[in-house]
Design a protein around this motif. Structure first.
Motif, PDB file in Angstrom:
ATOM      1  N   ASN A   7     -52.747  14.965 -20.499  1.00  0.00           N
ATOM      2  CA  ASN A   7     -53.209  13.728 -21.121  1.00  0.00           C
ATOM      3  C   ASN A   7     -54.736  13.626 -21.059  1.00  0.00           C
ATOM      4  O   ASN A   7     -55.302  12.969 -20.219  1.00  0.00           O
ATOM      5  CB  ASN A   7     -52.554  12.532 -20.420  1.00  0.00           C
ATOM      6  N   TYR A   8     -55.393  14.277 -22.025  1.00  0.00           N
ATOM      7  CA  TYR A   8     -56.856  14.252 -22.061  1.00  0.00           C
ATOM      8  C   TYR A   8     -57.380  12.884 -22.479  1.00  0.00           C
ATOM      9  O   TYR A   8     -58.354  12.384 -21.952  1.00  0.00           O
ATOM     10  CB  TYR A   8     -57.381  15.295 -23.047  1.00  0.00           C
ATOM     11  N   GLY A   9     -56.730  12.332 -23.463  1.00  0.00           N
ATOM     12  CA  GLY A   9     -57.140  11.036 -23.984  1.00  0.00           C
ATOM     13  C   GLY A   9     -56.062  10.518 -24.913  1.00  0.00           C
ATOM     14  O   GLY A   9     -55.163  11.257 -25.298  1.00  0.00           O
ATOM     15  N   THR A  10     -56.158   9.237 -25.242  1.00  0.00           N
ATOM     16  CA  THR A  10     -55.142   8.623 -26.088  1.00  0.00           C
ATOM     17  C   THR A  10     -55.792   7.566 -26.965  1.00  0.00           C
ATOM     18  O   THR A  10     -56.653   6.817 -26.493  1.00  0.00           O
ATOM     19  CB  THR A  10     -54.058   7.926 -25.223  1.00  0.00           C
ATOM     20  N   PHE A  11     -55.372   7.511 -28.212  1.00  0.00           N
ATOM     21  CA  PHE A  11     -55.740   6.378 -29.059  1.00  0.00           C
ATOM     22  C   PHE A  11     -54.550   5.436 -29.103  1.00  0.00           C
ATOM     23  O   PHE A  11     -53.434   5.856 -29.414  1.00  0.00           O
ATOM     24  CB  PHE A  11     -56.111   6.823 -30.481  1.00  0.00           C
ATOM     25  N   VAL A  12     -54.797   4.165 -28.761  1.00  0.00           N
ATOM     26  CA  VAL A  12     -53.730   3.165 -28.738  1.00  0.00           C
ATOM     27  C   VAL A  12     -53.924   2.241 -29.936  1.00  0.00           C
ATOM     28  O   VAL A  12     -54.784   1.348 -29.914  1.00  0.00           O
ATOM     29  CB  VAL A  12     -53.754   2.344 -27.429  1.00  0.00           C
ATOM     30  N   GLN A  21     -60.094   9.708 -19.612  1.00  0.00           N
ATOM     31  CA  GLN A  21     -60.085   9.876 -18.169  1.00  0.00           C
ATOM     32  C   GLN A  21     -61.464   9.512 -17.616  1.00  0.00           C
ATOM     33  O   GLN A  21     -62.452   9.575 -18.337  1.00  0.00           O
ATOM     34  CB  GLN A  21     -59.765  11.338 -17.823  1.00  0.00           C
ATOM     35  N   PRO A  22     -61.541   9.155 -16.348  1.00  0.00           N
ATOM     36  CA  PRO A  22     -62.844   8.841 -15.754  1.00  0.00           C
ATOM     37  C   PRO A  22     -63.773  10.057 -15.716  1.00  0.00           C
ATOM     38  O   PRO A  22     -64.990   9.904 -15.772  1.00  0.00           O
ATOM     39  CB  PRO A  22     -62.518   8.359 -14.345  1.00  0.00           C
ATOM     40  N   GLU A  23     -63.198  11.256 -15.640  1.00  0.00           N
ATOM     41  CA  GLU A  23     -64.013  12.474 -15.566  1.00  0.00           C
ATOM     42  C   GLU A  23     -63.332  13.618 -16.310  1.00  0.00           C
ATOM     43  O   GLU A  23     -62.112  13.664 -16.411  1.00  0.00           O
ATOM     44  CB  GLU A  23     -64.172  12.918 -14.100  1.00  0.00           C
ATOM     45  N   TYR A  24     -64.172  14.538 -16.790  1.00  0.00           N
ATOM     46  CA  TYR A  24     -63.663  15.766 -17.407  1.00  0.00           C
ATOM     47  C   TYR A  24     -64.342  16.960 -16.741  1.00  0.00           C
ATOM     48  O   TYR A  24     -65.412  16.826 -16.155  1.00  0.00           O
ATOM     49  CB  TYR A  24     -63.927  15.752 -18.919  1.00  0.00           C
ATOM     50  N   THR A  25     -63.704  18.122 -16.882  1.00  0.00           N
ATOM     51  CA  THR A  25     -64.226  19.302 -16.196  1.00  0.00           C
ATOM     52  C   THR A  25     -65.557  19.758 -16.787  1.00  0.00           C
ATOM     53  O   THR A  25     -66.327  20.431 -16.120  1.00  0.00           O
ATOM     54  CB  THR A  25     -63.214  20.468 -16.251  1.00  0.00           C
ATOM     55  N   SER A  26     -65.826  19.391 -18.033  1.00  0.00           N
ATOM     56  CA  SER A  26     -67.100  19.759 -18.649  1.00  0.00           C
ATOM     57  C   SER A  26     -67.470  18.711 -19.689  1.00  0.00           C
ATOM     58  O   SER A  26     -66.623  17.948 -20.160  1.00  0.00           O
ATOM     59  CB  SER A  26     -67.001  21.136 -19.318  1.00  0.00           C
ATOM     60  N   SER A  28     -68.443  19.402 -22.700  1.00  0.00           N
ATOM     61  CA  SER A  28     -67.839  19.763 -23.987  1.00  0.00           C
ATOM     62  C   SER A  28     -66.397  19.277 -24.061  1.00  0.00           C
ATOM     63  O   SER A  28     -65.940  18.828 -25.115  1.00  0.00           O
ATOM     64  CB  SER A  28     -67.925  21.270 -24.226  1.00  0.00           C
ATOM     65  N   MET A  29     -65.677  19.331 -22.939  1.00  0.00           N
ATOM     66  CA  MET A  29     -64.305  18.813 -22.903  1.00  0.00           C
ATOM     67  C   MET A  29     -64.290  17.305 -23.148  1.00  0.00           C
ATOM     68  O   MET A  29     -63.452  16.799 -23.912  1.00  0.00           O
ATOM     69  CB  MET A  29     -63.654  19.129 -21.550  1.00  0.00           C
ATOM     70  N   GLY A  84     -73.263  19.682 -24.643  1.00  0.00           N
ATOM     71  CA  GLY A  84     -73.849  20.919 -24.140  1.00  0.00           C
ATOM     72  C   GLY A  84     -73.649  21.161 -22.654  1.00  0.00           C
ATOM     73  O   GLY A  84     -74.035  22.206 -22.126  1.00  0.00           O
ATOM     74  N   ARG A  85     -73.043  20.200 -21.971  1.00  0.00           N
ATOM     75  CA  ARG A  85     -72.896  20.323 -20.506  1.00  0.00           C
ATOM     76  C   ARG A  85     -71.649  21.078 -20.064  1.00  0.00           C
ATOM     77  O   ARG A  85     -70.643  20.994 -20.721  1.00  0.00           O
ATOM     78  CB  ARG A  85     -72.857  18.928 -19.865  1.00  0.00           C
TER      79      ARG A  85
END
Ligand SMILES: [Zn+2]
Length: 85
Positions: A7-12, A21-26, A28-29, A84-85
């Motif tokens: 569940n990366y993200g959701t449009f409701v 989510q509060p944080e992502y691994t990068s 770009s993600m 770019g991060r």
């Protein structure tokens, strides 16, 4: 919706809200997730349907993207910095 079962993200639609989510691994993600959900939001708000064909869909999405970029300069800056991060 999501690209995978994660569940990366959701449009409701009912709340006209993109949930992330509060944080992502990068960065770009994070940027890709926001853009993914933003396109779902455009499809929902513009009531775009696949059967309408590519040219119609591209025209409608381009109009919405131009509006979003115009109305949300902070979002554009965030996107440029984050992707770019
Ligand atoms: Zn999706």
């Amino acid at each position: 919706m999501n690209r995978t079962s994660l569940n990366y993200g959701t449009f409701v639609p009912a709340e006209q809200q993109i949930q992330l989510q509060p944080e992502y691994t990068s960065g770009s993600m994070a940027a890709e997730t926001v853009l993914h959900e933003l396109l779902h939001a455009i499809f929902a708000v513009a009531t775009v349907q696949v059967k309408q064909g590519e040219e119609h869909i591209v025209s409608v999405v381009a109009t919405y993207l131009a509006q979003i970029i115009r109305d949300n300069p902070e979002f554009v800056i965030w996107l440029q910095r984050t992707v770019g991060r």
